[in-house]
Scaffold this motif. Structure first.
Motif, PDB file in Angstrom:
ATOM      1  N   SER A 202       0.848  -1.196   0.000  1.00 33.90           N
ATOM      2  CA  SER A 202       0.000   0.000   0.000  1.00 33.90           C
ATOM      3  C   SER A 202       0.878   1.239   0.000  1.00 33.90           C
ATOM      4  CB  SER A 202      -0.915   0.005   1.225  1.00 33.90           C
ATOM      5  OG  SER A 202      -1.842  -1.053   1.165  1.00 33.90           O
ATOM      6  N   VAL A 203       0.504   2.232  -0.795  1.00 36.29           N
ATOM      7  CA  VAL A 203       1.277   3.464  -0.847  1.00 36.29           C
ATOM      8  C   VAL A 203       0.981   4.295   0.398  1.00 36.29           C
ATOM      9  CG1 VAL A 203      -0.480   4.732  -2.174  1.00 36.29           C
ATOM     10  CG2 VAL A 203       1.933   5.406  -2.318  1.00 36.29           C
ATOM     11  N   THR A 204       2.010   4.892   0.974  1.00 30.99           N
ATOM     12  CA  THR A 204       1.831   5.699   2.178  1.00 30.99           C
ATOM     13  C   THR A 204       1.522   7.140   1.801  1.00 30.99           C
ATOM     14  OG1 THR A 204       4.158   6.370   2.366  1.00 30.99           O
ATOM     15  CG2 THR A 204       3.519   4.244   3.361  1.00 30.99           C
ATOM     16  N   ARG A 205       1.098   7.903   2.783  1.00 25.66           N
ATOM     17  CA  ARG A 205       0.780   9.306   2.548  1.00 25.66           C
ATOM     18  C   ARG A 205       2.019  10.078   2.072  1.00 25.66           C
ATOM     19  NH1 ARG A 205      -3.470  11.907   5.014  1.00 25.66           N
ATOM     20  NH2 ARG A 205      -2.111  13.465   5.996  1.00 25.66           N
ATOM     21  N   ALA A 206       3.161   9.809   2.678  1.00 24.72           N
ATOM     22  CA  ALA A 206       4.386  10.515   2.284  1.00 24.72           C
ATOM     23  C   ALA A 206       4.842  10.094   0.898  1.00 24.72           C
ATOM     24  CB  ALA A 206       5.490  10.254   3.307  1.00 24.72           C
ATOM     25  N   GLU A 207       4.792   8.802   0.606  1.00 27.04           N
ATOM     26  CA  GLU A 207       5.184   8.319  -0.719  1.00 27.04           C
ATOM     27  C   GLU A 207       4.310   8.936  -1.802  1.00 27.04           C
ATOM     28  OE1 GLU A 207       6.813   3.828   0.461  1.00 27.04           O
ATOM     29  OE2 GLU A 207       4.720   4.153  -0.111  1.00 27.04           O
ATOM     30  N   PHE A 208       3.034   8.974  -1.524  1.00 30.23           N
ATOM     31  CA  PHE A 208       2.106   9.516  -2.508  1.00 30.23           C
ATOM     32  C   PHE A 208       2.351  11.005  -2.751  1.00 30.23           C
ATOM     33  CE2 PHE A 208      -1.844  11.945  -3.033  1.00 30.23           C
ATOM     34  CZ  PHE A 208      -2.070  11.643  -4.362  1.00 30.23           C
ATOM     35  N   VAL A 209       2.545  11.782  -1.682  1.00 22.13           N
ATOM     36  CA  VAL A 209       2.781  13.213  -1.840  1.00 22.13           C
ATOM     37  C   VAL A 209       4.049  13.456  -2.658  1.00 22.13           C
ATOM     38  CG1 VAL A 209       3.381  15.336  -0.616  1.00 22.13           C
ATOM     39  CG2 VAL A 209       1.517  13.909   0.219  1.00 22.13           C
ATOM     40  N   ALA A 210       5.078  12.673  -2.417  1.00 18.11           N
ATOM     41  CA  ALA A 210       6.320  12.816  -3.185  1.00 18.11           C
ATOM     42  C   ALA A 210       6.064  12.549  -4.668  1.00 18.11           C
ATOM     43  CB  ALA A 210       7.387  11.873  -2.641  1.00 18.11           C
ATOM     44  N   MET A 211       5.293  11.505  -4.961  1.00 19.22           N
ATOM     45  CA  MET A 211       4.956  11.205  -6.349  1.00 19.22           C
ATOM     46  C   MET A 211       4.161  12.350  -6.980  1.00 19.22           C
ATOM     47  SD  MET A 211       3.866   7.191  -5.851  1.00 19.22           S
ATOM     48  CE  MET A 211       3.297   6.948  -7.531  1.00 19.22           C
ATOM     49  N   TRP A 239      12.480  12.226   5.210  1.00 16.57           N
ATOM     50  CA  TRP A 239      12.872  12.102   3.806  1.00 16.57           C
ATOM     51  C   TRP A 239      11.955  12.854   2.838  1.00 16.57           C
ATOM     52  CZ3 TRP A 239       9.875  10.075  -0.084  1.00 16.57           C
ATOM     53  CH2 TRP A 239       8.733   9.354   0.296  1.00 16.57           C
ATOM     54  N   ALA A 240      10.679  13.003   3.195  1.00 15.91           N
ATOM     55  CA  ALA A 240       9.719  13.670   2.301  1.00 15.91           C
ATOM     56  C   ALA A 240       9.342  15.056   2.804  1.00 15.91           C
ATOM     57  CB  ALA A 240       8.473  12.815   2.144  1.00 15.91           C
ATOM     58  N   TYR A 241      10.166  15.642   3.688  1.00 14.85           N
ATOM     59  CA  TYR A 241       9.813  16.921   4.307  1.00 14.85           C
ATOM     60  C   TYR A 241       9.526  18.000   3.258  1.00 14.85           C
ATOM     61  CZ  TYR A 241      10.004  21.182   7.084  1.00 14.85           C
ATOM     62  OH  TYR A 241       9.686  22.388   7.663  1.00 14.85           O
ATOM     63  N   ASP A 242      10.429  18.187   2.293  1.00 15.35           N
ATOM     64  CA  ASP A 242      10.250  19.251   1.311  1.00 15.35           C
ATOM     65  C   ASP A 242       9.000  19.055   0.457  1.00 15.35           C
ATOM     66  OD1 ASP A 242      12.471  20.644   2.145  1.00 15.35           O
ATOM     67  OD2 ASP A 242      13.811  19.784   0.639  1.00 15.35           O
ATOM     68  N   ASP A 243       8.710  17.803   0.114  1.00 16.68           N
ATOM     69  CA  ASP A 243       7.506  17.524  -0.678  1.00 16.68           C
ATOM     70  C   ASP A 243       6.246  17.827   0.122  1.00 16.68           C
ATOM     71  OD1 ASP A 243       8.743  16.454  -3.108  1.00 16.68           O
ATOM     72  OD2 ASP A 243       9.365  14.795  -1.840  1.00 16.68           O
ATOM     73  N   ILE A 244       6.239  17.402   1.376  1.00 15.51           N
ATOM     74  CA  ILE A 244       5.067  17.640   2.236  1.00 15.51           C
ATOM     75  C   ILE A 244       4.884  19.133   2.476  1.00 15.51           C
ATOM     76  CG2 ILE A 244       4.130  17.278   4.552  1.00 15.51           C
ATOM     77  CD1 ILE A 244       5.588  14.527   4.510  1.00 15.51           C
ATOM     78  N   ALA A 245       5.989  19.835   2.719  1.00 17.23           N
ATOM     79  CA  ALA A 245       5.909  21.281   2.957  1.00 17.23           C
ATOM     80  C   ALA A 245       5.391  22.003   1.727  1.00 17.23           C
ATOM     81  CB  ALA A 245       7.283  21.810   3.358  1.00 17.23           C
ATOM     82  N   TYR A 246       5.857  21.590   0.555  1.00 14.04           N
ATOM     83  CA  TYR A 246       5.403  22.223  -0.681  1.00 14.04           C
ATOM     84  C   TYR A 246       3.913  21.969  -0.890  1.00 14.04           C
ATOM     85  CZ  TYR A 246       5.060  23.478  -5.603  1.00 14.04           C
ATOM     86  OH  TYR A 246       4.684  24.063  -6.783  1.00 14.04           O
ATOM     87  N   ALA A 247       3.494  20.723  -0.765  1.00 18.97           N
ATOM     88  CA  ALA A 247       2.090  20.369  -0.990  1.00 18.97           C
ATOM     89  C   ALA A 247       1.168  21.065   0.000  1.00 18.97           C
ATOM     90  CB  ALA A 247       1.920  18.855  -0.898  1.00 18.97           C
ATOM     91  N   LYS A 248       1.600  21.167   1.227  1.00 21.62           N
ATOM     92  CA  LYS A 248       0.800  21.837   2.244  1.00 21.62           C
ATOM     93  C   LYS A 248       0.635  23.316   1.931  1.00 21.62           C
ATOM     94  CE  LYS A 248      -0.980  23.168   6.229  1.00 21.62           C
ATOM     95  NZ  LYS A 248      -2.436  23.013   6.483  1.00 21.62           N
ATOM     96  N   ILE A 250       0.825  24.962  -0.890  1.00 18.37           N
ATOM     97  CA  ILE A 250       0.042  25.368  -2.064  1.00 18.37           C
ATOM     98  C   ILE A 250      -1.396  24.851  -1.981  1.00 18.37           C
ATOM     99  CG2 ILE A 250       2.063  25.542  -3.542  1.00 18.37           C
ATOM    100  CD1 ILE A 250       1.267  22.947  -4.875  1.00 18.37           C
ATOM    101  N   GLY A 251      -1.741  24.310  -0.809  1.00 18.19           N
ATOM    102  CA  GLY A 251      -3.141  23.999  -0.540  1.00 18.19           C
ATOM    103  C   GLY A 251      -3.632  22.640  -0.969  1.00 18.19           C
ATOM    104  N   TRP A 252      -2.733  21.682  -1.165  1.00 16.83           N
ATOM    105  CA  TRP A 252      -3.160  20.362  -1.602  1.00 16.83           C
ATOM    106  C   TRP A 252      -3.719  19.510  -0.489  1.00 16.83           C
ATOM    107  CZ3 TRP A 252       1.224  18.170  -5.252  1.00 16.83           C
ATOM    108  CH2 TRP A 252       1.248  18.929  -6.432  1.00 16.83           C
ATOM    109  N   LEU A 253      -3.200  19.668   0.703  1.00 18.71           N
ATOM    110  CA  LEU A 253      -3.561  18.718   1.754  1.00 18.71           C
ATOM    111  C   LEU A 253      -3.462  19.342   3.126  1.00 18.71           C
ATOM    112  CD1 LEU A 253      -0.533  17.947   2.965  1.00 18.71           C
ATOM    113  CD2 LEU A 253      -0.469  16.496   0.959  1.00 18.71           C
ATOM    114  N   ASN A 254      -4.001  18.620   4.084  1.00 16.61           N
ATOM    115  CA  ASN A 254      -3.936  19.017   5.482  1.00 16.61           C
ATOM    116  C   ASN A 254      -3.523  17.824   6.318  1.00 16.61           C
ATOM    117  OD1 ASN A 254      -4.929  21.816   5.367  1.00 16.61           O
ATOM    118  ND2 ASN A 254      -6.834  20.866   4.665  1.00 16.61           N
ATOM    119  N   GLY A 255      -3.122  18.115   7.517  1.00 24.39           N
ATOM    120  CA  GLY A 255      -2.817  17.045   8.455  1.00 24.39           C
ATOM    121  C   GLY A 255      -4.045  16.702   9.264  1.00 24.39           C
TER     122      GLY A 255
END
Length: 333
Positions: A202-211, A239-248, A250-255
Motif C-alpha cells: 500500500s502506498v503511504t501518505r508521504a510516498e504519494f505526496v512525493a509522487m 525524507w519527504a519533508y520538502d515535498d510535504i511542505a510544498y504540498a501543504k 500550495i493547498g493540496w492537503l492538510n494534516g
C-alpha cells in the motif's frame, strides 16, 4: 473544441419617457444585458461584447452579442419594446419585475450555438469495484498509484505508455510493468535501497505526496526548500519533508486535528483523488453534478454528498468536458 447549446437570458433595462432611439442608448450605457449559461452569469467585456444597430425601428431594438474569451460566436437579437406599467408605488403589473418606478425590464430567451474555445476533456482516471462500490476509505497499492500517474502523464503529453524499469521485483509480464517503467523514465517513482519497488504494498501518505509533487513538476515550475510545516511528526530530516511542505503550502492537503501528518500511514482512495485533483488543477463542478447525478458514474457507498470527498471522487471517476474559469471548472457534458 466542443459545441455547447447555451440558454441565454437577456434582460434589457430602459428608462421610461425616452424616445425609441434613446432606448438603445440607455441600454448601451450600463450593465443592461445579463447572459446566463447553465446558471453561470457571463461577464461583459470578458465573455462577450455588445453592439447596437443604429437603424432601430419603432418599437424594436436590435442587439448584436459577440462572444469572446472562453466563448466564440455571434448572435443577433431583436427586442420588442413593449411598455410594462408601474404604479405610483413602484410596483409592476403586467408581468414585469422592476426595482423602482423608473426601470422597465424587457426579457427574451435565445437558443444559440457557441463554440467553447477552451473546452478540454478530463478523462476519468480511477474506477470503482465490480460490486459498484468505491471504498473511499480503502487503501491503494503502489502499482495502482503508478498506473494512475502514468495515464495522466501520457494523456497530457500525448504519448503511449511503455517503458522498462530496473526494479528487481517487477514481473515484465505483470499488468503494471509498463506503467512503472513509464513513470521511472520520468523519475516520478523511486524504489527502495535494495532496488525493489514493492508494487503490491500500500502506498503511504508521504510516498504519494512525493509522487504527486514530482508529477506536478513535469508541467509546472516547482521550487522546493523554501517552505516549512509544523506537523508534530514531520521534522526537517524526514525524507519527504520538502515535498510535504510544498504540498501543504500550495493547498493540496492538510494534516490531522492533533497536529500530525502521519506520513507512514497508508493513504486512502479518497485522500488520493483529492490531492491528484489539486495536482492536475481539476475541480468538480458541484452544480452540474447535483443536477446531472443520475447520468454520472456513481457508487453504492457514496449515495450523496455527505462524504467529505464526494465531489472529488466524482470529478476523478467521470470523463467530462470542461471550461476552466476563475471559480473553477464549468462542465459542458
Amino acid at each position: 473544441m466542443a459545441k455547447k447549446i447555451l440558454l441565454l437570458i437577456l434582460f434589457v433595462f430602459v428608462l421610461t419617457g425616452f424616445s425609441t432611439f434613446a432606448y438603445a442608448e440607455a441600454a448601451d450605457s450600463g450593465e443592461d444585458i445579463t447572459i446566463k449559461s447553465d446558471d453561470k452569469v457571463l461577464v461583459k467585456d470578458v465573455d462577450y461584447t455588445l453592439e447596437y444597430k443604429d437603424n432601430i425601428k419603432q418599437g424594436t431594438a436590435t442587439v448584436i452579442i459577440n462572444f469572446i474569451g472562453n466563448y466564440s460566436g455571434q448572435t443577433e437579437q431583436n427586442f420588442n419594446i413593449v411598455r410594462k406599467g408601474t404604479n405610483s408605488g413602484g410596483n409592476s403589473y403586467g408581468g414585469a419585475t422592476v426595482s423602482n418606478k423608473d426601470n422597465i425590464i424587457y426579457t427574451s430567451d435565445i437558443l444559440s450555438d457557441i463554440t467553447e474555445l477552451n473546452a478540454v476533456e478530463h478523462h476519468a482516471y480511477i474506477n470503482g469495484y465490480e460490486d459498484k462500490t468505491f471504498k473511499p476509505d480503502g487503501n491503494m497499492s503502489r502499482a495502482e498509484a503508478a498506473a494512475i500517474f502514468a495515464r495522466l502523464i501520457a494523456e497530457a503529453k500525448g504519448e503511449k505508455i511503455s517503458g522498462k524499469s530496473s526494479f528487481t521485483d517487477i514481473d515484465k509480464n505483470g499488468w503494471y510493468a509498463d506503467y512503472i517503467g513509464y513513470l521511472a523514465k520520468y523519475h516520478i517513482i523511486e524504489g527502495y535501497e535494495n532496488k525493489t519497488f514493492r508494487p503490491d504494498n500500500s502506498v503511504t501518505r508521504a510516498e504519494f505526496v512525493a509522487m504527486a509533487v514530482r508529477y506536478y513538476s513535469l508541467f509546472n515550475e516547482v521550487k522546493k526548500g523554501g517552505y516549512t510545516v509544523k506537523y508534530t511528526d514531520v521534522n526537517r530530516k524526514y525524507w519527504a519533508y520538502d515535498d510535504i511542505a510544498y504540498a501543504k503550502n500550495i493547498g493540496w492537503l492538510n494534516g490531522y486535528s492533533d497536529g500530525s501528518f502521519r506520513g507512514d500511514n497508508k493513504i486512502t482512495r479518497a485522500e488520493f483523488v483529492t490531492v491528484v485533483n489539486h495536482a492536475t488543477l481539476r475541480t468538480a463542478d458541484k452544480d452540474y453534478i447535483n443536477k446531472n447525478v443520475s447520468t454520472l458514474n456513481k457508487f453504492t457507498d457514496l449515495k450523496n454528498n455527505s462524504h467529505w470527498a464526494y465531489y472529488e471522487i466524482l470529478e476523478a471517476s467521470n470523463t467530462h468536458k470542461t471550461v476552466d474559469g476563475k471559480s473553477g471548472e464549468t462542465w459542458v457534458k
